[in-house]
Design a protein around this motif. Sequence first.
Motif, PDB file in Angstrom:
ATOM      1  N   ILE A 161     -13.632 -59.136  72.395  1.00  0.00           N
ATOM      2  CA  ILE A 161     -14.187 -58.740  73.608  1.00  0.00           C
ATOM      3  C   ILE A 161     -13.854 -60.251  74.326  1.00  0.00           C
ATOM      4  CG2 ILE A 161     -14.945 -56.666  73.393  1.00  0.00           C
ATOM      5  CD1 ILE A 161     -17.903 -57.863  73.293  1.00  0.00           C
ATOM      6  N   THR A 162     -13.903 -59.957  75.689  1.00  0.00           N
ATOM      7  CA  THR A 162     -14.111 -61.470  76.441  1.00  0.00           C
ATOM      8  C   THR A 162     -14.708 -61.620  77.935  1.00  0.00           C
ATOM      9  OG1 THR A 162     -12.653 -63.148  77.341  1.00  0.00           O
ATOM     10  CG2 THR A 162     -12.561 -60.788  78.244  1.00  0.00           C
ATOM     11  N   THR A 163     -14.649 -62.500  77.819  1.00  0.00           N
ATOM     12  CA  THR A 163     -15.700 -62.810  79.546  1.00  0.00           C
ATOM     13  C   THR A 163     -14.413 -63.861  79.811  1.00  0.00           C
ATOM     14  OG1 THR A 163     -17.274 -64.747  78.555  1.00  0.00           O
ATOM     15  CG2 THR A 163     -18.046 -62.572  78.186  1.00  0.00           C
ATOM     16  N   GLY A 164     -13.549 -64.112  79.252  1.00  0.00           N
ATOM     17  CA  GLY A 164     -12.549 -65.631  80.357  1.00  0.00           C
ATOM     18  C   GLY A 164     -13.584 -66.769  78.819  1.00  0.00           C
ATOM     19  N   GLU A 165     -13.904 -67.136  79.342  1.00  0.00           N
ATOM     20  CA  GLU A 165     -15.008 -68.062  78.049  1.00  0.00           C
ATOM     21  C   GLU A 165     -16.540 -67.387  78.213  1.00  0.00           C
ATOM     22  OE1 GLU A 165     -13.570 -71.157  76.310  1.00  0.00           O
ATOM     23  OE2 GLU A 165     -12.077 -71.444  77.547  1.00  0.00           O
ATOM     24  N   GLY A 166     -16.727 -67.977  76.358  1.00  0.00           N
ATOM     25  CA  GLY A 166     -17.722 -67.540  76.433  1.00  0.00           C
ATOM     26  C   GLY A 166     -18.492 -66.964  74.929  1.00  0.00           C
TER      27      GLY A 166
END
Length: 417
Positions: A214-219
Amino acid sequence: MKTDRIARAAIDPLSMRAGAGESAATATEYLPFARPSITALEREAVLDVLDSGWLTTGPRTKEFEARFAETVGSRHALAFNSATAALHLALEGLGVGPGDEVIVPTWTFAASAEVVVYRGAVPVLVDVDAATLNATPDTIEEAVTPRTKAVVAVHFGGRPMAIGELVDRLDRRGIPVVEDTAHAFPSRIAGLGGRFAGTIGRAGAFSFYATKTITTGEGGMLVTDDDALADRARLMGLHGISRHAWNRYAAGGSWAYEIEDAGYKYNMTDLAAALGLAQLSRAEELLTARRALAAGYRERFLRSGFDDLIELPKDAPDGSHAWHLFVVRLRLERLSIDRATVMDQLQERGIGASVHFIPLHMHPYYRARPETTPGPLPVATREFERVVSLPIWPGMTDADLDRVVAALGAILGSCRR
Ligand SMILES: *Cc1c(COP(=O)(O)O)cnc(C)c1O
């Protein structure tokens, strides 16, 4: 829209193509190695934040932390701008410092070991098991010395390592384990009552980098049941300034704060957290898609007529594999081609493939520091020569799988010894 075209054309250094749309690549189009699954849910969540007037750490981040903690069943979940930040803060909170050693598998990404160097300590690299490419309780325990302050345990590719046994053994010696869970969300370990990978050791670090499950872009997210560790990471993750500092410009927030230590700027934005909340709500759907792709590869390879030229990745018997990566191994003894040429030829056929990982001990930084590699690492050194990571991302179609298998078949079939 102009920006949209630019986004579509942008290919990052890790061969992940950015852009919107769910359509499968045609036979001539580039099939990216990884691609985030972004739906209307994510788009609306981010737009809401843009309209809210509050972009940085705020209500969405708090909500993401609460939902994540609830999902994995941990006391604390702290959102940061990367898993690297979360790992760094975990080691800082455990008091790792100069003169200490931290055991890290050599088969991992730069982040798992560089955070040890941030602390002025020595990462001690250990070998992995040939079947899973995970370090084992044995390879780790053999490297323990009186200086060992902690262990970073990696769940490679999304398949959990033997974390229960490792934590049991090291608990007895008073050595805390930090789980690098960058690949393994949402892995539940049947033998441990279905507990989530990342919640077995003293702390766990999850990554929401753009290629991860799963992603937040970067995180990233740090989880722990240790109150003191959570408090320390919260403090040091935002400039070492007193609690609720993120809130100082909000209604009811206080202007007053105190710098208690020289900390870091590692907080997550609400834009990222909104994306994370939407992705978290889809985690089971995304896992199901990854499992189906892994099964789809397996079934195609087994009837391909060239399955004797490769080894397929082993599934976890308890169903805990998160399938972040699908790593096949070339049977080089049966081939007149090397891995580098296979990679070039996949690229020529428009297929994004990669290598996970170039073991840390083979990189110049670690080669120049023999104290990081006290023992030989024969398995990692040997297996590195023959690993190829194939594309696996929710949204890939049956036709995409057919195309990857056919391409690899054409490349290897003509080089059979
Ligand atoms: C991606 C990755 C990380 C770092 O995650 P970031 O969120 O990019 O900091 C750490 N460990 C492993 C094994 C990874 O693959």
